[in-house]
Design a protein around this motif. Structure first.
Motif, PDB file in Angstrom:
ATOM      1  N   GLN A  42       0.832  -1.209   0.000  1.00 38.83           N
ATOM      2  CA  GLN A  42       0.000   0.000   0.000  1.00 38.83           C
ATOM      3  C   GLN A  42       0.864   1.255   0.000  1.00 38.83           C
ATOM      4  O   GLN A  42       0.574   2.221  -0.696  1.00 38.83           O
ATOM      5  CB  GLN A  42      -0.927  -0.004   1.217  1.00 38.83           C
ATOM      6  CG  GLN A  42      -2.062  -1.003   1.143  1.00 38.83           C
ATOM      7  CD  GLN A  42      -2.858  -1.070   2.432  1.00 38.83           C
ATOM      8  OE1 GLN A  42      -2.321  -0.860   3.531  1.00 38.83           O
ATOM      9  NE2 GLN A  42      -4.140  -1.384   2.319  1.00 38.83           N
TER      10      GLN A  42
ATOM     11  N   LYS B 197       3.938   1.530  -1.133  1.00 36.98           N
ATOM     12  CA  LYS B 197       4.579   1.660  -2.442  1.00 36.98           C
ATOM     13  C   LYS B 197       3.620   2.278  -3.455  1.00 36.98           C
ATOM     14  O   LYS B 197       4.013   3.117  -4.273  1.00 36.98           O
ATOM     15  CB  LYS B 197       5.063   0.292  -2.924  1.00 36.98           C
ATOM     16  CG  LYS B 197       6.283  -0.228  -2.174  1.00 36.98           C
ATOM     17  CD  LYS B 197       6.723  -1.581  -2.719  1.00 36.98           C
ATOM     18  CE  LYS B 197       7.989  -2.060  -2.012  1.00 36.98           C
ATOM     19  NZ  LYS B 197       8.433  -3.393  -2.509  1.00 36.98           N
ATOM     20  N   ASN B 198       2.351   1.867  -3.404  1.00 38.81           N
ATOM     21  CA  ASN B 198       1.351   2.452  -4.299  1.00 38.81           C
ATOM     22  C   ASN B 198       1.118   3.926  -3.971  1.00 38.81           C
ATOM     23  O   ASN B 198       0.988   4.773  -4.866  1.00 38.81           O
ATOM     24  CB  ASN B 198       0.036   1.678  -4.177  1.00 38.81           C
ATOM     25  CG  ASN B 198      -1.034   2.204  -5.110  1.00 38.81           C
ATOM     26  OD1 ASN B 198      -0.850   2.268  -6.327  1.00 38.81           O
ATOM     27  ND2 ASN B 198      -2.170   2.593  -4.539  1.00 38.81           N
TER      28      ASN B 198
ATOM     29  N   PHE C 140       3.322   5.942  -2.620  1.00 33.96           N
ATOM     30  CA  PHE C 140       4.508   6.660  -3.077  1.00 33.96           C
ATOM     31  C   PHE C 140       4.468   6.841  -4.597  1.00 33.96           C
ATOM     32  O   PHE C 140       4.830   7.909  -5.116  1.00 33.96           O
ATOM     33  CB  PHE C 140       5.762   5.888  -2.667  1.00 33.96           C
ATOM     34  CG  PHE C 140       7.042   6.506  -3.137  1.00 33.96           C
ATOM     35  CD1 PHE C 140       7.479   7.724  -2.622  1.00 33.96           C
ATOM     36  CD2 PHE C 140       7.822   5.882  -4.100  1.00 33.96           C
ATOM     37  CE1 PHE C 140       8.660   8.303  -3.044  1.00 33.96           C
ATOM     38  CE2 PHE C 140       8.992   6.451  -4.535  1.00 33.96           C
ATOM     39  CZ  PHE C 140       9.420   7.671  -4.013  1.00 33.96           C
ATOM     40  N   ARG C 141       4.023   5.803  -5.332  1.00 27.18           N
ATOM     41  CA  ARG C 141       3.940   5.890  -6.788  1.00 27.18           C
ATOM     42  C   ARG C 141       2.983   6.997  -7.224  1.00 27.18           C
ATOM     43  O   ARG C 141       3.267   7.752  -8.162  1.00 27.18           O
ATOM     44  CB  ARG C 141       3.475   4.537  -7.355  1.00 27.18           C
ATOM     45  CG  ARG C 141       3.325   4.527  -8.876  1.00 27.18           C
ATOM     46  CD  ARG C 141       2.844   3.161  -9.359  1.00 27.18           C
ATOM     47  NE  ARG C 141       1.582   2.792  -8.753  1.00 27.18           N
ATOM     48  CZ  ARG C 141       0.403   3.271  -9.153  1.00 27.18           C
ATOM     49  NH1 ARG C 141       0.337   4.159 -10.142  1.00 27.18           N
ATOM     50  NH2 ARG C 141      -0.720   2.858  -8.566  1.00 27.18           N
ATOM     51  N   GLN C 142       1.849   7.125  -6.515  1.00 29.86           N
ATOM     52  CA  GLN C 142       0.891   8.165  -6.872  1.00 29.86           C
ATOM     53  C   GLN C 142       1.470   9.564  -6.623  1.00 29.86           C
ATOM     54  O   GLN C 142       1.213  10.493  -7.394  1.00 29.86           O
ATOM     55  CB  GLN C 142      -0.395   7.971  -6.076  1.00 29.86           C
ATOM     56  CG  GLN C 142      -1.166   6.715  -6.462  1.00 29.86           C
ATOM     57  CD  GLN C 142      -2.475   6.584  -5.724  1.00 29.86           C
ATOM     58  OE1 GLN C 142      -3.210   7.555  -5.568  1.00 29.86           O
ATOM     59  NE2 GLN C 142      -2.776   5.379  -5.256  1.00 29.86           N
TER      60      GLN C 142
ATOM     61  N   LYS D 201       4.631  10.302  -6.946  1.00 28.40           N
ATOM     62  CA  LYS D 201       5.562  10.524  -8.051  1.00 28.40           C
ATOM     63  C   LYS D 201       4.813  10.931  -9.323  1.00 28.40           C
ATOM     64  O   LYS D 201       5.267  11.799 -10.074  1.00 28.40           O
ATOM     65  CB  LYS D 201       6.391   9.269  -8.297  1.00 28.40           C
ATOM     66  CG  LYS D 201       7.412   8.964  -7.203  1.00 28.40           C
ATOM     67  CD  LYS D 201       8.221   7.720  -7.512  1.00 28.40           C
ATOM     68  CE  LYS D 201       9.118   7.946  -8.716  1.00 28.40           C
ATOM     69  NZ  LYS D 201       9.980   6.760  -8.961  1.00 28.40           N
ATOM     70  N   GLU D 202       3.655  10.326  -9.541  1.00 31.96           N
ATOM     71  CA  GLU D 202       2.849  10.676 -10.703  1.00 31.96           C
ATOM     72  C   GLU D 202       2.358  12.113 -10.596  1.00 31.96           C
ATOM     73  O   GLU D 202       2.360  12.861 -11.599  1.00 31.96           O
ATOM     74  CB  GLU D 202       1.671   9.713 -10.843  1.00 31.96           C
ATOM     75  CG  GLU D 202       2.074   8.299 -11.223  1.00 31.96           C
ATOM     76  CD  GLU D 202       0.888   7.340 -11.235  1.00 31.96           C
ATOM     77  OE1 GLU D 202      -0.225   7.774 -10.851  1.00 31.96           O
ATOM     78  OE2 GLU D 202       1.083   6.165 -11.614  1.00 31.96           O
TER      79      GLU D 202
END
Length: 211
Positions: free
Chosen positions: A193, A195-196, A198-200, A202-203
């Motif tokens: 969760q 990691k997801n 953090f990815r958002q 970055k987006e």
């Protein structure tokens, strides 16, 4: 004409203060040392001038408690709301220092002397700098992000399992609500969760770079 307008505004302020149960807040203000109350008032002035996102009552309350004063964050938040209302209403009605202090004294007889002295000083120094426009009030309807922290932990046990030993991330947010109070919010996430999450972020950062 100016005196009549100020007098009418003072009456409105006095009635509003009574409705806010400022008398109850005055009892709590009496517990707060003058230097801490002055710091609270200064933070409120800075917030009204849009220099800081809000008043960190939790952090200030912790320092007051460390000094040996028994007060909870809910009571301090109530005091902050009352003082913020006092200053913003006085600014909208262009009350002078004497008009503000006189109105406050008539409406709240239990207010301690050191608090009146602080309010007099702060308003005398910064009262004219406050600009509470209608547009600013209409915009202040959403919370504002202040800070984020996170830490990694390992769950060792639960009610249904003796030994879990799975890693998790605790995220701690500081958010200023529309009233100007800074509150702490926290939640836990599993590693996938996080990691997801953090990815958002970055987006979002990538999109902002194109703006």
């Amino acid at each position: 004409m100016r005196g009549a307008m100020a007098s009418g505004s003072a009456v409105v302020l006095a009635r509003a203060l009574e409705a806010l149960d400022v008398g109850g807040a005055a009892d709590k203000i009496n517990l707060i040392p003058q230097d801490f109350f002055a710091e609270l008032c200064e933070q409120i002035i800075q917030h009204l001038n849009h220099k800081i996102p809000g008043v960190d009552t939790a952090e200030l309350c912790q320092r007051i408690q460390t000094s040996g004063i028994e007060i909870n964050v809910g009571d301090l938040a109530k005091i902050a709301n009352v003082v913020s209302f006092l200053f913003s209403t006085a600014a909208r009605n262009s009350l002078s220092t004497e008009e503000l202090v006189t109105t406050l004294g008539n409406a709240v007889t239990a207010l301690p002397k050191h608090a009146v002295q602080v309010i007099r000083h702060v308003w005398n120094e910064h009262g004219k700098s406050i600009s509470v426009s209608e547009d600013a009030r209409n915009m202040a309807t959403l919370g504002q992000f202040v800070d984020i922290k996170w830490k990694l932990g390992v769950a060792m046990s639960s009610d249904t399992c003796r030994s879990l030993k799975y890693p998790y991330v605790t995220v701690m947010l500081k958010v200023a609500d529309p009233s100007g109070q800074i509150t702490d919010k926290s939640f836990e996430m599993t590693i996938p969760q996080f990691k997801n999450f953090f990815r958002q972020f970055k987006e979002m950062a990538a999109v902002l770079e194109t703006v």
